[in-house]
Write a protein that holds these residues in place. Sequence first.
Motif, PDB file in Angstrom:
ATOM      1  N   MET A 263      -3.334 -11.801  16.624  1.00  0.00           N
ATOM      2  CA  MET A 263      -2.880 -10.425  16.351  1.00  0.00           C
ATOM      3  C   MET A 263      -1.829 -10.414  15.236  1.00  0.00           C
ATOM      4  O   MET A 263      -1.010 -11.302  15.155  1.00  0.00           O
ATOM      5  CB  MET A 263      -2.272  -9.838  17.628  1.00  0.00           C
ATOM      6  CG  MET A 263      -1.814  -8.409  17.439  1.00  0.00           C
ATOM      7  SD  MET A 263      -1.160  -7.731  18.950  1.00  0.00           S
ATOM      8  CE  MET A 263      -2.579  -7.786  20.023  1.00  0.00           C
ATOM      9  N   ILE A 264      -1.910  -9.412  14.377  1.00  0.00           N
ATOM     10  CA  ILE A 264      -0.964  -9.319  13.268  1.00  0.00           C
ATOM     11  C   ILE A 264       0.356  -8.696  13.732  1.00  0.00           C
ATOM     12  O   ILE A 264       0.390  -7.924  14.685  1.00  0.00           O
ATOM     13  CB  ILE A 264      -1.517  -8.458  12.113  1.00  0.00           C
ATOM     14  CG1 ILE A 264      -1.863  -7.046  12.630  1.00  0.00           C
ATOM     15  CG2 ILE A 264      -2.730  -9.092  11.474  1.00  0.00           C
ATOM     16  CD1 ILE A 264      -1.442  -5.945  11.737  1.00  0.00           C
ATOM     17  N   ILE A 265       1.425  -9.063  13.058  1.00  0.00           N
ATOM     18  CA  ILE A 265       2.663  -8.292  13.197  1.00  0.00           C
ATOM     19  C   ILE A 265       3.060  -7.875  11.785  1.00  0.00           C
ATOM     20  O   ILE A 265       3.283  -8.715  10.928  1.00  0.00           O
ATOM     21  CB  ILE A 265       3.820  -9.113  13.803  1.00  0.00           C
ATOM     22  CG1 ILE A 265       3.448  -9.643  15.198  1.00  0.00           C
ATOM     23  CG2 ILE A 265       5.082  -8.262  13.906  1.00  0.00           C
ATOM     24  CD1 ILE A 265       4.562 -10.450  15.849  1.00  0.00           C
ATOM     25  N   ASN A 266       3.076  -6.596  11.525  1.00  0.00           N
ATOM     26  CA  ASN A 266       3.534  -6.081  10.239  1.00  0.00           C
ATOM     27  C   ASN A 266       4.513  -4.955  10.533  1.00  0.00           C
ATOM     28  O   ASN A 266       4.120  -3.837  10.837  1.00  0.00           O
ATOM     29  CB  ASN A 266       2.339  -5.580   9.415  1.00  0.00           C
ATOM     30  CG  ASN A 266       2.782  -4.901   8.129  1.00  0.00           C
ATOM     31  OD1 ASN A 266       3.981  -4.785   7.857  1.00  0.00           O
ATOM     32  ND2 ASN A 266       1.822  -4.446   7.330  1.00  0.00           N
ATOM     33  N   ASN A 267       5.805  -5.279  10.482  1.00  0.00           N
ATOM     34  CA  ASN A 267       6.825  -4.298  10.853  1.00  0.00           C
ATOM     35  C   ASN A 267       7.343  -3.495   9.662  1.00  0.00           C
ATOM     36  O   ASN A 267       8.380  -2.843   9.743  1.00  0.00           O
ATOM     37  CB  ASN A 267       7.983  -5.001  11.569  1.00  0.00           C
ATOM     38  CG  ASN A 267       7.590  -5.464  12.973  1.00  0.00           C
ATOM     39  OD1 ASN A 267       6.705  -4.879  13.591  1.00  0.00           O
ATOM     40  ND2 ASN A 267       8.224  -6.506  13.466  1.00  0.00           N
ATOM     41  N   GLU A 268       6.614  -3.574   8.536  1.00  0.00           N
ATOM     42  CA  GLU A 268       7.066  -2.864   7.323  1.00  0.00           C
ATOM     43  C   GLU A 268       6.695  -1.382   7.360  1.00  0.00           C
ATOM     44  O   GLU A 268       5.689  -0.995   7.950  1.00  0.00           O
ATOM     45  CB  GLU A 268       6.437  -3.498   6.078  1.00  0.00           C
ATOM     46  CG  GLU A 268       6.856  -4.932   5.825  1.00  0.00           C
ATOM     47  CD  GLU A 268       8.361  -5.097   5.728  1.00  0.00           C
ATOM     48  OE1 GLU A 268       8.985  -4.294   5.006  1.00  0.00           O
ATOM     49  OE2 GLU A 268       8.916  -5.993   6.396  1.00  0.00           O
ATOM     50  N   ARG A 269       7.493  -0.590   6.680  1.00  0.00           N
ATOM     51  CA  ARG A 269       7.211   0.831   6.498  1.00  0.00           C
ATOM     52  C   ARG A 269       5.887   0.982   5.754  1.00  0.00           C
ATOM     53  O   ARG A 269       5.577   0.193   4.866  1.00  0.00           O
ATOM     54  CB  ARG A 269       8.331   1.407   5.632  1.00  0.00           C
ATOM     55  CG  ARG A 269       8.155   2.859   5.245  1.00  0.00           C
ATOM     56  CD  ARG A 269       9.298   3.290   4.320  1.00  0.00           C
ATOM     57  NE  ARG A 269       9.535   4.716   4.459  1.00  0.00           N
ATOM     58  CZ  ARG A 269       8.915   5.634   3.749  1.00  0.00           C
ATOM     59  NH1 ARG A 269       8.050   5.299   2.833  1.00  0.00           N
ATOM     60  NH2 ARG A 269       9.184   6.919   3.968  1.00  0.00           N
ATOM     61  N   ASP A 270       5.099   1.998   6.125  1.00  0.00           N
ATOM     62  CA  ASP A 270       3.888   2.288   5.370  1.00  0.00           C
ATOM     63  C   ASP A 270       4.303   2.730   3.963  1.00  0.00           C
ATOM     64  O   ASP A 270       5.028   3.711   3.799  1.00  0.00           O
ATOM     65  CB  ASP A 270       3.099   3.407   6.058  1.00  0.00           C
ATOM     66  CG  ASP A 270       1.705   3.537   5.471  1.00  0.00           C
ATOM     67  OD1 ASP A 270       1.589   3.531   4.240  1.00  0.00           O
ATOM     68  OD2 ASP A 270       0.744   3.633   6.248  1.00  0.00           O
ATOM     69  N   PRO A 271       3.865   1.989   2.925  1.00  0.00           N
ATOM     70  CA  PRO A 271       4.339   2.296   1.568  1.00  0.00           C
ATOM     71  C   PRO A 271       3.898   3.680   1.070  1.00  0.00           C
ATOM     72  O   PRO A 271       4.537   4.253   0.194  1.00  0.00           O
ATOM     73  CB  PRO A 271       3.741   1.177   0.705  1.00  0.00           C
ATOM     74  CG  PRO A 271       2.637   0.589   1.517  1.00  0.00           C
ATOM     75  CD  PRO A 271       2.963   0.831   2.955  1.00  0.00           C
ATOM     76  N   ASN A 272       2.796   4.185   1.617  1.00  0.00           N
ATOM     77  CA  ASN A 272       2.319   5.517   1.186  1.00  0.00           C
ATOM     78  C   ASN A 272       2.471   6.529   2.318  1.00  0.00           C
ATOM     79  O   ASN A 272       1.588   7.356   2.554  1.00  0.00           O
ATOM     80  CB  ASN A 272       0.859   5.420   0.743  1.00  0.00           C
ATOM     81  CG  ASN A 272       0.684   4.405  -0.361  1.00  0.00           C
ATOM     82  OD1 ASN A 272       1.395   4.455  -1.367  1.00  0.00           O
ATOM     83  ND2 ASN A 272      -0.213   3.457  -0.170  1.00  0.00           N
ATOM     84  N   TYR A 273       3.596   6.444   2.993  1.00  0.00           N
ATOM     85  CA  TYR A 273       3.816   7.219   4.217  1.00  0.00           C
ATOM     86  C   TYR A 273       3.572   8.720   4.029  1.00  0.00           C
ATOM     87  O   TYR A 273       2.769   9.326   4.731  1.00  0.00           O
ATOM     88  CB  TYR A 273       5.244   6.953   4.709  1.00  0.00           C
ATOM     89  CG  TYR A 273       5.631   7.698   5.965  1.00  0.00           C
ATOM     90  CD1 TYR A 273       5.111   7.341   7.195  1.00  0.00           C
ATOM     91  CD2 TYR A 273       6.535   8.760   5.923  1.00  0.00           C
ATOM     92  CE1 TYR A 273       5.473   8.011   8.353  1.00  0.00           C
ATOM     93  CE2 TYR A 273       6.905   9.433   7.070  1.00  0.00           C
ATOM     94  CZ  TYR A 273       6.375   9.061   8.284  1.00  0.00           C
ATOM     95  OH  TYR A 273       6.736   9.729   9.426  1.00  0.00           O
ATOM     96  N   ASN A 274       4.262   9.310   3.056  1.00  0.00           N
ATOM     97  CA  ASN A 274       4.159  10.769   2.893  1.00  0.00           C
ATOM     98  C   ASN A 274       2.745  11.204   2.537  1.00  0.00           C
ATOM     99  O   ASN A 274       2.223  12.177   3.102  1.00  0.00           O
ATOM    100  CB  ASN A 274       5.139  11.252   1.824  1.00  0.00           C
ATOM    101  CG  ASN A 274       6.580  11.096   2.294  1.00  0.00           C
ATOM    102  OD1 ASN A 274       6.875  11.270   3.470  1.00  0.00           O
ATOM    103  ND2 ASN A 274       7.453  10.724   1.381  1.00  0.00           N
ATOM    104  N   GLU A 275       2.134  10.448   1.627  1.00  0.00           N
ATOM    105  CA  GLU A 275       0.788  10.792   1.181  1.00  0.00           C
ATOM    106  C   GLU A 275      -0.210  10.688   2.340  1.00  0.00           C
ATOM    107  O   GLU A 275      -1.058  11.561   2.537  1.00  0.00           O
ATOM    108  CB  GLU A 275       0.418   9.806   0.063  1.00  0.00           C
ATOM    109  CG  GLU A 275      -0.873  10.082  -0.624  1.00  0.00           C
ATOM    110  CD  GLU A 275      -1.265   8.882  -1.504  1.00  0.00           C
ATOM    111  OE1 GLU A 275      -0.361   8.195  -2.031  1.00  0.00           O
ATOM    112  OE2 GLU A 275      -2.479   8.652  -1.629  1.00  0.00           O
ATOM    113  N   LYS A 276      -0.061   9.632   3.132  1.00  0.00           N
ATOM    114  CA  LYS A 276      -0.995   9.449   4.246  1.00  0.00           C
ATOM    115  C   LYS A 276      -0.826  10.539   5.307  1.00  0.00           C
ATOM    116  O   LYS A 276      -1.805  11.051   5.837  1.00  0.00           O
ATOM    117  CB  LYS A 276      -0.806   8.070   4.876  1.00  0.00           C
ATOM    118  CG  LYS A 276      -1.389   6.976   4.017  1.00  0.00           C
ATOM    119  CD  LYS A 276      -1.429   5.678   4.779  1.00  0.00           C
ATOM    120  CE  LYS A 276      -1.970   4.570   3.893  1.00  0.00           C
ATOM    121  NZ  LYS A 276      -1.789   3.254   4.519  1.00  0.00           N
ATOM    122  N   LEU A 277       0.423  10.885   5.601  1.00  0.00           N
ATOM    123  CA  LEU A 277       0.641  11.954   6.588  1.00  0.00           C
ATOM    124  C   LEU A 277       0.057  13.271   6.094  1.00  0.00           C
ATOM    125  O   LEU A 277      -0.520  14.039   6.864  1.00  0.00           O
ATOM    126  CB  LEU A 277       2.134  12.130   6.866  1.00  0.00           C
ATOM    127  CG  LEU A 277       2.778  11.218   7.914  1.00  0.00           C
ATOM    128  CD1 LEU A 277       4.178  11.718   8.224  1.00  0.00           C
ATOM    129  CD2 LEU A 277       1.957  11.118   9.194  1.00  0.00           C
TER     130      LEU A 277
END
Length: 335
Positions: free
Chosen positions: A1-15
């Motif tokens: 299983m992956i662990i990626n605790n980083e912020r989604d770089p395209n957060y606003n666009e994706k939302l």
Amino acid sequence: MIINNERDPNYNEKLTNISKALTEWQGPIVIVAHVDPDGDALGSTLALKRALDSVGKNTKLLMDVPRYLDFLTNEGEISDAMETLEPNTLLAILDVSERGRVWGVSQEGIDSAAFVVNIDHHGTNDRFGDLACVSPDKAATCQMIKDMIDSSDIAWTKEIATPCLTGILTDTGNMRFANTDSSVLIAVAGLLEQGVEYAELTDRLQWRHPDYYRVLGKVMSTVDFPLNGLVATVEMTKAMKDDLGPIADDSSDYVGQIRYAEGTHIAIFFQEREDKIKASVRSRGDVSAQAVCVALGGGGHKPAAGVSFTGISFEEAKAKVLAEAKKELERHNLI
Ligand SMILES: [Mn+2]
């Protein structure tokens, strides 16, 4: 299983894209969260349902709501698990770290959805779905729903804001945990401006059936401090529950009772259930409950994670978790 605790770089666009997909969808929208739902699972899905209903969408929220959160829901708002999805269904999956943990729709059901949206803040989420926004820097999925509604044309109401605030409160331990940053407090302030009755909500969220305290007494009598006192554990076995007879309470936040034991870095609540053995793990500082649980096939966040076992004994499950806890303490040179 992956662990990626980083912020989604395209957060606003994706939302924004997810918000568009939801508000423009012409078919049914089914909203689900994870098994054993908590305040964030119910809060995020209920806020989203109410928001989408307010703009005329046809939504269903599937959940087995725990007793202590039931006060948040209105008659008819919650539906049972579905055998099959209607044609052209958009499935919105919230606060679910992996597809296998979805409640209410089978894996085949997920495959049969016309479109799948995945909104979550677990670093172990593998970003499944047609549109996924996964941002582990967010304290709660509810914080993401807050951002999404803010960026949409949907008008806030107290009825949308109240469940939305609930998940932020429960996932941040009432704004005390390390995930409480300024963005959380700003989001909370924004929700309070919508008229949420804050003191009433925080009080009500702590209510437990008297049975909870009966079980608590038994559970706390098992407290132990293994690994040189660096770990605190409590447990609830089937026998303990059987002794008490039928229990009317379904909350199980007992790990919260021991996480503040001085000198400990990890707290663990072992629970022997009918169908599985569950370990709820908490950690502080750099020590990672997530690392402990992921190594055993579980998931969660760095300071709060969980893992379930089937096919092994309660004692074996305990030994496995403690062995991983020991490794994690060794990684941080604490043992
Ligand atoms: Mn959450």
